[in-house]
Design an enzyme around this catalytic site. Structure first.
Site, PDB file in Angstrom:
ATOM      1  N   HIS A 106      26.233  57.900  33.866  1.00  0.00           N
ATOM      2  CA  HIS A 106      27.114  57.199  34.801  1.00  0.00           C
ATOM      3  C   HIS A 106      26.292  56.516  35.899  1.00  0.00           C
ATOM      4  O   HIS A 106      25.371  57.126  36.432  1.00  0.00           O
ATOM      5  CB  HIS A 106      28.058  58.182  35.492  1.00  0.00           C
ATOM      6  CG  HIS A 106      29.177  58.662  34.641  1.00  0.00           C
ATOM      7  ND1 HIS A 106      28.998  59.519  33.592  1.00  0.00           N
ATOM      8  CD2 HIS A 106      30.509  58.395  34.699  1.00  0.00           C
ATOM      9  CE1 HIS A 106      30.184  59.771  33.029  1.00  0.00           C
ATOM     10  NE2 HIS A 106      31.115  59.105  33.679  1.00  0.00           N
ATOM     11  N   ASN A 138      19.320  63.039  33.886  1.00  0.00           N
ATOM     12  CA  ASN A 138      20.761  62.842  34.105  1.00  0.00           C
ATOM     13  C   ASN A 138      21.476  64.139  34.465  1.00  0.00           C
ATOM     14  O   ASN A 138      22.313  64.168  35.362  1.00  0.00           O
ATOM     15  CB  ASN A 138      21.388  62.217  32.847  1.00  0.00           C
ATOM     16  CG  ASN A 138      22.881  61.970  32.988  1.00  0.00           C
ATOM     17  OD1 ASN A 138      23.343  61.536  34.040  1.00  0.00           O
ATOM     18  ND2 ASN A 138      23.632  62.253  31.939  1.00  0.00           N
TER      19      ASN A 138
END
Lengths: 326, 326
Positions: free
Chosen positions: A132, A164
């Protein structure tokens, strides 16, 4: 006199925005429509007006979308965003009733023409996470807003373990902490990918992987601008600004954020982007110099354990494989 | 009914173009100007209007310039054009009085902000030619037009021997020949760089050199659309379309152009660009199928000689070096 100038400029900007919206709406009409050409300088005026061209839009299109929790500029060549902008406040960080991440799922963005669309299939078995840019956790205020963060126009390939799911996640939490712990009222965050060269035999090369038609960034950046009322003069605003650029690879949780602190100027030069007016840059103090914010990624014991684990040999994943080995 | 629709659409486009021009003019006002924000959806409406932002333009800016002989879209990250568009006619290919290439010199484009500008210094001793996208030879109609082709916003790094000075130069001549030899009345050419991946250990990687802050393209493309009156029905137009993509490396003069013929669709997918309306694409016949155009790069004996020469060992360049060796 100055007011009148500002007024005139406002009209120009208003016109420009109207035009930009018109342009955007026109683009949605699709590519089949013959469009007349504007008058160009000679010899380009010689292009006949009936010629069914692309309507003289720049053919290097960035798709700009406003979602509830972010604005994104999508890059059709690299098939991930150029940048994603968020505005965090105490209000926006509150969880809405029943908002639940497990209800959201990754989706291709149908607003992007098929031939330029990032596809779910490109990520499958690529070894990269669907990272994201605007984090789902920043959009807990509504399920719609959170769902929108799972559109692939808000996603870029990221190393999963150690990035991440770890350092980058802590970094995202750091941004939220500026609101709920450090007393900032507004936090504006630009997030996006970057491509940096490495030296090899005295020459510089940029090298990046392609997963399907999606480019895997070598780096990711965040530009964070935080503001609050000035303590000495509540009518004034106090601005803190930080630009951070980190490699798309495992980073130890104990690495201080300062290591990745870069000047906004150098980040702009390498990405080709202009994030902020010079005016606000000049007014701001460096985010890492604001004592309270500390720029420390607080290591979570769970993650330190995880880090240790990965130094050990990988456990066998496949049961059938185990049998063969026995 | 259809006419009225077209009329309405024209107004929208007109508005959009005015807006785009306004936007462009506004950008020239510089980054210091505080700009009010448009109304955005919640929670982004919460951004205060007084906030001196970039005015909500997309910060991933392509600089679009109209010159006398071409239109260019400049990429601030890669520091070379995304594409350059030309329109060739019999008229535009005529040499103006006293127009002379030796009067032109390469210049940095001062219309690009300093921090995103391609610099002459980056090319010096890089080993790459400053390759024209719109060729100087297409702008012989005026000295001003020719001088403009030497601006670095029309330039990208190209391999010199065997490419820019040879195969690519013949390819440029091929485009002009469509006018002066093959009977086409208009030739529209999009020219630009591309970045293609190579397979390495079962994965795909894009790798390119950086010279200073300028990226060296792995490939270059041309999209060529040629038209003339239809022989069977002079009221109709006859369109021929070809898309070509070739590596930025030495290519033998005897290689047929067909080798580099690609579908427009695949070129659009890899560059992220949309060159033409589907309408005109559907109407066109493949350029290489037009018997007269042949798609052959006619080898010039001088260049074949040159090719032979380069197979031989390089002569020593430096006199002092020679002395040392003796």
């Amino acid at each position: 006199m100055f007011r009148r100038t500002v007024e005139r400029i406002s009209f120009v900007i208003g016109g420009a925005l109207l035009g930009a919206i018109g342009l955007y709406e026109y683009e949605k009409l699709g590519p089949k429509l013959p469009a007349p050409l504007p008058t160009l300088k000679p010899p380009l005026t010689s292009i006949v007006p009936e010629f069914p061209w692309t309507g003289w839009r720049d053919t290097a299109i960035n798709d700009l979308f406003e979602r509830d929790a972010y604005i994104t500029s999508y890059n059709r060549r690299l098939r991930h965003p150029n940048w994603v902008l968020e505005h965090l406040t105490e209000e926006s960080l509150k969880r809405g009733e029943g908002v639940d991440r497990s209800k959201s799922r990754f989706l291709e963005d149908l607003d992007i023409p098929e031939k330029f669309r990032a596809r779910l299939a490109d990520y499958v078995k690529s070894g990269y996470d669907r990272g994201h840019m605007a984090p789902a956790s920043d959009a807990k205020f509504s399920q719609v807003a959170m769902d929108q963060t799972f559109l692939l126009t808000n996603i870029a390939p990221q190393v999963g373990n150690g990035f991440n799911r770890d350092y980058w996640a802590h970094f995202e939490e750091f941004c939220r902490r500026l609101i709920y712990k450090e007393g900032f009222e507004n936090v504006y965050v630009f997030t996006g990918p970057a491509y940096l060269p490495k030296k090899e035999n005295d020459k510089w090369y940029v090298k990046y992987e392609m997963i399907g038609s999606i480019a895997v960034p070598t780096h990711f950046y965040k530009v964070i601008l935080a503001d609050r009322a000035d303590k000495d003069d509540p009518k004034k605003r106090f601005y803190a600004l930080g630009a951070f650029l980190m490699p798309n690879e495992r980073i130890s949780d104990t690495t201080p954020l300062q290591v990745y602190n870069v000047t906004l100027d150098s980040l702009e030069r390498t990405t080709g982007l202009t994030f902020l007016n010079q005016d606000i840059v000049d007014k701001s103090v460096p985010l890492c110099s604001v004592e309270a914010s500390k720029c420390i990624i607080v290591a979570n014991p769970k993650h330190i354990k995880e880090e240790l684990r990965t130094v050990l040999p990988e456990p066998l994943k496949d049961k059938s494989e185990t049998k063969v080995n026995i």
